[in-house]
Design an enzyme around this catalytic site. Structure first.
Site, PDB file in Angstrom:
ATOM      1  N   ARG A 127       9.282  81.555  45.818  1.00  0.00           N
ATOM      2  CA  ARG A 127      10.363  80.596  46.102  1.00  0.00           C
ATOM      3  C   ARG A 127      10.204  80.099  47.532  1.00  0.00           C
ATOM      4  O   ARG A 127      10.991  80.434  48.412  1.00  0.00           O
ATOM      5  CB  ARG A 127      11.731  81.251  45.907  1.00  0.00           C
ATOM      6  CG  ARG A 127      11.999  81.955  44.585  1.00  0.00           C
ATOM      7  CD  ARG A 127      11.628  81.258  43.349  1.00  0.00           C
ATOM      8  NE  ARG A 127      12.559  80.371  42.688  1.00  0.00           N
ATOM      9  CZ  ARG A 127      13.619  80.724  41.970  1.00  0.00           C
ATOM     10  NH1 ARG A 127      13.989  81.982  41.885  1.00  0.00           N
ATOM     11  NH2 ARG A 127      14.336  79.830  41.344  1.00  0.00           N
ATOM     12  N   GLN A 132       8.627  74.143  45.822  1.00  0.00           N
ATOM     13  CA  GLN A 132       9.884  73.724  45.169  1.00  0.00           C
ATOM     14  C   GLN A 132       9.683  72.739  44.017  1.00  0.00           C
ATOM     15  O   GLN A 132      10.309  72.868  42.975  1.00  0.00           O
ATOM     16  CB  GLN A 132      10.821  73.099  46.200  1.00  0.00           C
ATOM     17  CG  GLN A 132      11.885  74.085  46.644  1.00  0.00           C
ATOM     18  CD  GLN A 132      12.712  73.577  47.802  1.00  0.00           C
ATOM     19  OE1 GLN A 132      12.599  72.434  48.207  1.00  0.00           O
ATOM     20  NE2 GLN A 132      13.546  74.446  48.331  1.00  0.00           N
ATOM     21  N   ASP A 135       8.685  74.388  40.764  1.00  0.00           N
ATOM     22  CA  ASP A 135       9.452  75.600  40.458  1.00  0.00           C
ATOM     23  C   ASP A 135      10.133  75.477  39.087  1.00  0.00           C
ATOM     24  O   ASP A 135      11.215  74.912  38.962  1.00  0.00           O
ATOM     25  CB  ASP A 135      10.484  75.805  41.570  1.00  0.00           C
ATOM     26  CG  ASP A 135      11.171  77.148  41.478  1.00  0.00           C
ATOM     27  OD1 ASP A 135      11.213  77.727  40.366  1.00  0.00           O
ATOM     28  OD2 ASP A 135      11.668  77.623  42.501  1.00  0.00           O
ATOM     29  N   SER A 138      13.700  77.037  38.725  1.00  0.00           N
ATOM     30  CA  SER A 138      14.792  76.228  39.275  1.00  0.00           C
ATOM     31  C   SER A 138      15.097  75.031  38.389  1.00  0.00           C
ATOM     32  O   SER A 138      16.268  74.766  38.095  1.00  0.00           O
ATOM     33  CB  SER A 138      14.432  75.712  40.673  1.00  0.00           C
ATOM     34  OG  SER A 138      14.435  76.769  41.574  1.00  0.00           O
ATOM     35  N   TYR A 235      15.803  86.563  46.158  1.00  0.00           N
ATOM     36  CA  TYR A 235      16.510  87.090  44.979  1.00  0.00           C
ATOM     37  C   TYR A 235      17.514  88.166  45.381  1.00  0.00           C
ATOM     38  O   TYR A 235      17.479  88.676  46.495  1.00  0.00           O
ATOM     39  CB  TYR A 235      15.491  87.700  44.004  1.00  0.00           C
ATOM     40  CG  TYR A 235      14.625  86.686  43.311  1.00  0.00           C
ATOM     41  CD1 TYR A 235      15.116  85.927  42.252  1.00  0.00           C
ATOM     42  CD2 TYR A 235      13.312  86.478  43.714  1.00  0.00           C
ATOM     43  CE1 TYR A 235      14.322  84.992  41.609  1.00  0.00           C
ATOM     44  CE2 TYR A 235      12.503  85.538  43.079  1.00  0.00           C
ATOM     45  CZ  TYR A 235      13.016  84.803  42.027  1.00  0.00           C
ATOM     46  OH  TYR A 235      12.229  83.874  41.389  1.00  0.00           O
TER      47      TYR A 235
HETATM   48  P1  NAD Z   1      18.451  84.510  39.732  1.00  0.00           P
HETATM   49  O1  NAD Z   1      18.360  83.636  38.532  1.00  0.00           O
HETATM   50  O2  NAD Z   1      17.486  85.608  39.896  1.00  0.00           O
HETATM   51  O3  NAD Z   1      19.930  85.149  39.789  1.00  0.00           O
HETATM   52  C1  NAD Z   1      21.083  84.365  39.593  1.00  0.00           C
HETATM   53  C2  NAD Z   1      22.139  84.793  40.586  1.00  0.00           C
HETATM   54  O4  NAD Z   1      22.700  86.057  40.195  1.00  0.00           O
HETATM   55  C3  NAD Z   1      21.655  84.982  42.024  1.00  0.00           C
HETATM   56  O5  NAD Z   1      22.378  84.128  42.873  1.00  0.00           O
HETATM   57  C4  NAD Z   1      21.942  86.445  42.308  1.00  0.00           C
HETATM   58  O6  NAD Z   1      22.288  86.672  43.659  1.00  0.00           O
HETATM   59  C5  NAD Z   1      23.096  86.715  41.371  1.00  0.00           C
HETATM   60  N1  NAD Z   1      23.392  88.139  41.120  1.00  0.00           N
HETATM   61  C6  NAD Z   1      22.543  89.180  40.932  1.00  0.00           C
HETATM   62  N2  NAD Z   1      23.237  90.340  40.744  1.00  0.00           N
HETATM   63  C7  NAD Z   1      24.555  90.021  40.812  1.00  0.00           C
HETATM   64  C8  NAD Z   1      25.751  90.775  40.693  1.00  0.00           C
HETATM   65  N3  NAD Z   1      25.754  92.094  40.499  1.00  0.00           N
HETATM   66  N4  NAD Z   1      26.921  90.118  40.808  1.00  0.00           N
HETATM   67  C9  NAD Z   1      26.961  88.767  41.023  1.00  0.00           C
HETATM   68  N5  NAD Z   1      25.854  88.007  41.144  1.00  0.00           N
HETATM   69  C10 NAD Z   1      24.660  88.620  41.041  1.00  0.00           C
HETATM   70  O7  NAD Z   1      18.401  83.622  41.054  1.00  0.00           O
HETATM   71  P2  NAD Z   1      17.949  82.112  41.237  1.00  0.00           P
HETATM   72  O8  NAD Z   1      19.046  81.246  40.803  1.00  0.00           O
HETATM   73  O9  NAD Z   1      16.626  81.923  40.606  1.00  0.00           O
HETATM   74  O10 NAD Z   1      17.775  81.947  42.811  1.00  0.00           O
HETATM   75  C11 NAD Z   1      18.096  82.896  43.743  1.00  0.00           C
HETATM   76  C12 NAD Z   1      17.894  82.351  45.151  1.00  0.00           C
HETATM   77  O11 NAD Z   1      16.633  81.739  45.359  1.00  0.00           O
HETATM   78  C13 NAD Z   1      18.887  81.304  45.559  1.00  0.00           C
HETATM   79  O12 NAD Z   1      19.259  81.624  46.864  1.00  0.00           O
HETATM   80  C14 NAD Z   1      18.151  80.035  45.593  1.00  0.00           C
HETATM   81  O13 NAD Z   1      18.726  79.110  46.484  1.00  0.00           O
HETATM   82  C15 NAD Z   1      16.813  80.514  46.045  1.00  0.00           C
HETATM   83  N6  NAD Z   1      15.761  79.584  45.650  1.00  0.00           N
HETATM   84  C16 NAD Z   1      14.877  79.149  46.583  1.00  0.00           C
HETATM   85  C17 NAD Z   1      13.881  78.260  46.212  1.00  0.00           C
HETATM   86  C18 NAD Z   1      12.898  77.728  47.205  1.00  0.00           C
HETATM   87  O14 NAD Z   1      13.120  77.822  48.389  1.00  0.00           O
HETATM   88  N7  NAD Z   1      11.768  77.189  46.742  1.00  0.00           N
HETATM   89  C19 NAD Z   1      13.756  77.859  44.901  1.00  0.00           C
HETATM   90  C20 NAD Z   1      14.673  78.350  43.968  1.00  0.00           C
HETATM   91  C21 NAD Z   1      15.670  79.219  44.357  1.00  0.00           C
END
Ligand code: NAD
Length: 385
Positions: A127, A132, A135, A138, A235
């Site tokens: 990530r 991006q 991805d 995403s 994550y």
């Molecule tokens: P994910 O699909 O792995 O998880 C979904 C959400 O569930 C996350 O926000 C996580 O914190 C939350 N979660 C886990 N356990 C939990 C609990 N017990 N209670 C409540 N919530 C809980 O995550 P995702 O959506 O793929 O992305 C996670 C992070 O990565 C985000 O901060 C996103 O902004 C970042 N991201 C960065 C890039 C990049 O820079 N290229 C790309 C995609 C995502």
């Protein structure tokens, strides 16, 4: 070089790995031919003729599409022997580069290495900013978050916005989003656009700020553990049983007052954390709707039955369908296909008119499971002496 796009045969898979738009651009990279298996785009609303117009050859079956292919684009892992269809993996020519959401694990990595297929598992993409636009997690999660709210609204027998009419007022729906990553943030935005009163929770501190920036209120437990809940990869860490108990204490009373609950919480490489217990569901009002997008990973709700809708004794609907991006297939295929195109274009050798994946590149190291008959992924490769 020839590129093949197969029809997806796994259950409920409606997406396709290339669209007419990306076929044109793939040919523009200098590929000799793009072969699309007949019917590959139908579930996403793309007929063979549209691919043909974009310059693709239509192949009558998987074997014909794969014959002589140097690159293979898929949404999900190719079928292997005994999976109820053609052995797609055995049909992929040795030395070809396979790109898809391959459900990466050690056994899969070994199977690709044994077949001599170079396999890029796009779900392992780091990530990082540079990655991006390729991805797939995403792009697909974003659509899943949107679709979850739309389906919640359709399953809900009242209205999302407050409706003031001559016959009286219908109150706005209370919407609670659990997990505010890519899918959850889109769910918050969509629920707000529909006029719901939205609250949300997450464990990562950055998510709390993002929830607020979308105009929703944060509800949840915070302590030392949650302040360190984000890994270097962005994550969430798996939280301790003690944290989950405290989180449940805070959200239990809140959930009882919700009309709609959308759960999206995931922890990389594990089954989804259970955040909503049977008791919490029992305390909800009849007619409330829960949408559990985490159903593919086992679900965040104790009563979720992956792949199904459950109506509980107290009249709560739990939508535990799997493959949420596949429920909005045309948009999901469009974005997924662009992600794969960007990956190929980023690693394209213009002279050789072929992909070149440098071993020391962070993205390549992140996604490549097998190369040249060896398992190369650091997570799955046998440890070097
Ligand atoms: P994910 O699909 O792995 O998880 C979904 C959400 O569930 C996350 O926000 C996580 O914190 C939350 N979660 C886990 N356990 C939990 C609990 N017990 N209670 C409540 N919530 C809980 O995550 P995702 O959506 O793929 O992305 C996670 C992070 O990565 C985000 O901060 C996103 O902004 C970042 N991201 C960065 C890039 C990049 O820079 N290229 C790309 C995609 C995502």
């Amino acid at each position: 070089m020839r590129l093949a796009v197969l029809k997806e045969r796994r259950a409920a898979e409606t997406r396709v790995a290339a669209t007419p738009e990306t076929v044109k651009k793939l040919l523009g990279l200098g590929l000799g031919a793009v072969a699309v298996e007949t019917g590959a785009g139908l579930a996403s609303g793309i007929p063979d003729a549209a691919y043909r117009e974009a310059g693709a050859e239509i192949a009558p079956d998987a074997a014909a599409a794969l014959a002589g292919a140097g690159i293979v684009l898929k949404v999900r892992a190719p079928l292997a022997a005994g999976e109820g269809g053609p052995d797609e993996l055995a049909l992929i020519p040795r030395g070809a580069l396979l790109i898809g959401i391959l459900g990466a694990d050690e056994a899969a990595a070994r199977a690709y290495a044994e077949r001599g297929v170079d396999a890029a598992a796009m779900e392992l993409l780091p990530r990082i900013t540079r990655a991006q636009s390729m991805d797939v997690l995403s792009s697909q999660a974003n659509l899943a978050g949107y679709r979850a709210v739309v389906e919640a609204a359709a399953a809900y027998d009242k209205a999302f916005p407050m409706l003031m009419t001559a016959a009286g007022t219908i109150p706005a729906a209370n919407v609670f989003v659990m997990g505010a990553g890519v899918a959850g943030l889109q769910a918050i935005a969509t629920a707000r656009r529909l006029g719901g009163r939205v609250t949300a929770t997450d464990v990562r501190p950055a998510a709390k700020e993002e929830i607020k920036s979308l105009g929703a209120a944060f509800v949840g437990h915070e302590d030392e553990e949650s302040r360190a809940a984000q890994t270097a990869g962005g994550y969430a860490r798996p939280m301790s049983a003690e944290f989950l108990r405290k989180q449940a204490e805070v959200v239990a009373g809140h959930i009882a007052k919700q009309d709609i609950v959308i759960t999206t919480a995931l922890v990389q490489g594990r089954t989804a954390p259970k955040l909503v217990s049977a008791e919490m569901v029992a305390a909800m009002r009849p007619g409330s709707v829960i949408v559990d997008i985490a159903a593919d990973a086992g679900g965040n709700v104790a009563l979720t039955r992956p792949g199904e809708m459950v109506v509980t004794d107290n009249g709560v609907k739990i939508l535990g369908y799997t493959n949420w991006p596949g429920r909005i297939p045309a948009a999901a295929s469009a974005l997924y296909a662009r992600n794969l195109l960007t990956f190929l274009a980023t690693f394209w050798d213009k002279e050789a008119k072929a992909p070149r994946l440098p071993e020391d590149d962070e993205i390549v190291r992140g996604v490549l499971l097998a190369r040249g008959g060896q398992v190369v992924h650091p997570q799955f490769a046998p440890a070097k002496a």
